[in-house]
Design a protein around this motif. Sequence first.
Motif, short mmCIF file in Angstrom:
data_model
loop_
_atom_site.label_atom_id
_atom_site.label_comp_id
_atom_site.label_asym_id
_atom_site.label_seq_id
_atom_site.Cartn_x
_atom_site.Cartn_y
_atom_site.Cartn_z
N PHE A 1 25.92 36.41 -5.00
CA PHE A 1 26.78 36.99 -5.95
C PHE A 1 27.41 38.42 -5.09
CE2 PHE A 1 26.96 40.02 -9.89
CZ PHE A 1 28.50 39.88 -10.03
N GLU A 2 28.60 38.10 -4.71
CA GLU A 2 29.10 39.45 -4.11
C GLU A 2 29.93 40.47 -5.04
OE1 GLU A 2 29.07 40.05 -0.92
OE2 GLU A 2 28.60 38.19 0.35
N GLN A 3 29.58 41.76 -4.88
CA GLN A 3 30.08 42.32 -5.82
C GLN A 3 30.94 43.82 -5.14
OE1 GLN A 3 25.64 42.96 -6.97
NE2 GLN A 3 26.74 43.13 -9.03
N PRO A 4 32.20 43.33 -4.71
CA PRO A 4 33.15 44.38 -4.28
C PRO A 4 33.83 45.13 -5.34
CG PRO A 4 34.14 42.09 -4.24
CD PRO A 4 32.74 42.08 -4.89
N GLY A 5 33.58 44.64 -6.39
CA GLY A 5 34.10 45.19 -7.93
C GLY A 5 35.37 44.62 -8.47
N VAL A 6 35.78 44.70 -9.45
CA VAL A 6 36.67 43.92 -10.33
C VAL A 6 37.75 44.81 -10.72
CG1 VAL A 6 37.30 42.54 -11.98
CG2 VAL A 6 35.40 41.88 -10.79
N LEU A 7 38.99 44.61 -10.33
CA LEU A 7 39.89 45.86 -10.72
C LEU A 7 41.10 45.01 -11.73
CD1 LEU A 7 41.28 48.64 -10.16
CD2 LEU A 7 42.79 47.23 -8.30
N PHE A 8 41.47 45.39 -12.99
CA PHE A 8 42.49 44.60 -13.67
C PHE A 8 43.68 45.87 -13.77
CE2 PHE A 8 39.32 41.87 -14.84
CZ PHE A 8 40.16 40.82 -15.18
N ILE A 9 44.68 45.46 -13.46
CA ILE A 9 45.90 46.34 -13.11
C ILE A 9 46.74 45.85 -14.47
CG2 ILE A 9 48.15 46.78 -12.08
CD1 ILE A 9 46.54 46.02 -9.32
N LEU A 10 47.10 46.87 -15.32
CA LEU A 10 47.67 46.67 -16.62
C LEU A 10 49.10 47.10 -16.68
CD1 LEU A 10 44.63 47.77 -18.79
CD2 LEU A 10 45.37 45.33 -18.10
N PRO A 11 50.10 46.61 -17.19
CA PRO A 11 51.52 47.08 -17.30
C PRO A 11 51.32 48.27 -18.08
CG PRO A 11 51.04 45.12 -18.66
CD PRO A 11 49.99 45.25 -17.91
N GLU A 12 50.54 48.53 -19.07
CA GLU A 12 50.37 49.86 -19.84
C GLU A 12 49.02 50.05 -20.24
OE1 GLU A 12 52.62 49.76 -23.48
OE2 GLU A 12 52.63 47.67 -23.76
N SER B 1 36.02 44.35 4.51
CA SER B 1 37.32 44.74 3.72
C SER B 1 37.18 45.41 2.34
CB SER B 1 37.90 43.16 3.24
OG SER B 1 39.00 43.14 2.53
N PRO B 2 38.22 46.24 2.08
CA PRO B 2 38.01 47.24 0.91
C PRO B 2 38.78 46.43 -0.14
CG PRO B 2 40.05 47.63 2.13
CD PRO B 2 39.35 46.62 3.10
N LEU B 3 39.00 45.12 -0.24
CA LEU B 3 39.76 44.60 -1.21
C LEU B 3 38.80 44.03 -2.36
CD1 LEU B 3 42.42 42.99 -1.97
CD2 LEU B 3 41.13 40.83 -1.07
N PRO B 4 38.82 44.38 -3.56
CA PRO B 4 38.08 44.16 -4.48
C PRO B 4 38.81 42.69 -5.06
CG PRO B 4 39.48 45.78 -5.50
CD PRO B 4 39.92 45.58 -4.01
N VAL B 5 38.08 41.95 -6.25
CA VAL B 5 38.72 41.17 -6.95
C VAL B 5 39.88 41.94 -7.83
CG1 VAL B 5 38.43 39.58 -8.75
CG2 VAL B 5 36.58 39.76 -7.26
N ILE B 6 41.01 41.31 -7.78
CA ILE B 6 42.02 41.88 -8.74
C ILE B 6 42.48 41.04 -9.71
CG2 ILE B 6 44.09 42.95 -8.38
CD1 ILE B 6 43.49 43.81 -5.54
N GLY B 7 42.57 41.37 -11.21
CA GLY B 7 43.20 40.69 -12.11
C GLY B 7 44.62 41.42 -12.15
#
Length: 430
Positions: free
Chosen positions: A84-95, A262-268
């Motif tokens: 289980f890799e844990q680079p963080g999860v980022l959710f980008i929202l329109p508002e 890599s600084p890339l997290p998971v991104i939704g």
Amino acid sequence: MRVTIIGGGVIGCAIALEARRRGFEVTVIDKLGAVGHGTTSASCGIVRRFYSQPGMIAMAHEGAKIWSDWAGYLGPIDDELAVFEQPGVLFILPELDEAASETAAEMRKVGIEVEVLSPDELAGRFPFLDVSSQHPTTSPEHPSFFEPTGRRIGGAFFEADGGYVVYPGLATQNLRSAAERDGAAFLLKREVVAIQKAGARFRLQFKEGEPLESDVVVNAGGPHSSIVNQMAGVTLPLQTRALRREVHQMPNPLFDEETRRSPLPVIGDLDSGVYTRPEARGRALIVGTTDPECDEFEWVGDPDDYDQTVSEPYRQRQCLRLMKRIPSLELGPARGVASLYDVTVADWYPIADKTDLPGYYVCIGTSGSSFKTAPVLGRLMAEIIESCQGGTDIDAEPFQLALPRIGVSIDTRFLSRLREELTSTGTVIG
């Protein structure tokens, strides 16, 4: 009591382990030659807690705790363990609207440490991201696709301890090994062609081999779930269907060869309609869709007969959207995979329940959102079977599931076959 599970993916194997822990005689049936070789093998294995439904937020948090202690959950096995890799999860929202505020409150209520970031804070934390808004999402063929909107995203949620399981197929094999250690049996290369109820028992007929009798049957057939229900003569108020998906791989320009990080997290990215996570130890990334309204769903009638080649229009659509969010990306050579989801059409949430046929249970509509909760769904199904076979009517008394790692209990009627259509995104995000 014999419990037979149809489907050797991550869900079926999780149910097998938990059912065996409750003393049931367990057999898992799969028509493939190994567990986790169906659609589980194409899973991105993302572990996040951002959901529309409070119950699913809690289940996903419990699941994350299990993945963080995978060896402890399984007990001793000889396999290499899934990581289980844990680079963080980022959710980008329109508002950042009222619904987003309610989601953040529900996440914090069960102990999730979620940060809500403004566009400026997001840009400061992840300077490789363009915080311009792409919403409403369009296709590359649209005349305005490459034109700036002049707006910024609403903000983002960040789960610092979220991430992904590197090899979902290996995680499934881990579950099988633990279940076999505890006494479960696995019958592979066995295709079920008929399910008959004779008195209190079921009789499963196979394309080849002797039939099998069982007290309980669990449908964990993934994209074949509706076909399995038809064989059993079971009709549900909620429909599940197979949906074709593609994910594509791209080079990761953010990977540092010197530090090998890599600084890339998971991104939704709900603003631009894609998700991504690191791949190949961070050297690459994979990108899929979060189902923006402009994209049509590609439903599949026969899960054994669909186009398994990746398509250039699909690739362009997903990769170009991600390139707008991460401007340093380059398209790279065409690499990807096409597979299937099993989707509950109304709301994209699983159905984990008994049915009107006594002894026949379902854990279906799970694709795209349930890998992270598979161990929790496994325990839920084992406890539902134990309760119902013991005489409890969970339609009248909805099942309450204890989540010991996070210290809460949830009412699971939101996973019932009888539920009203849930408030959700109507997409893989749930």
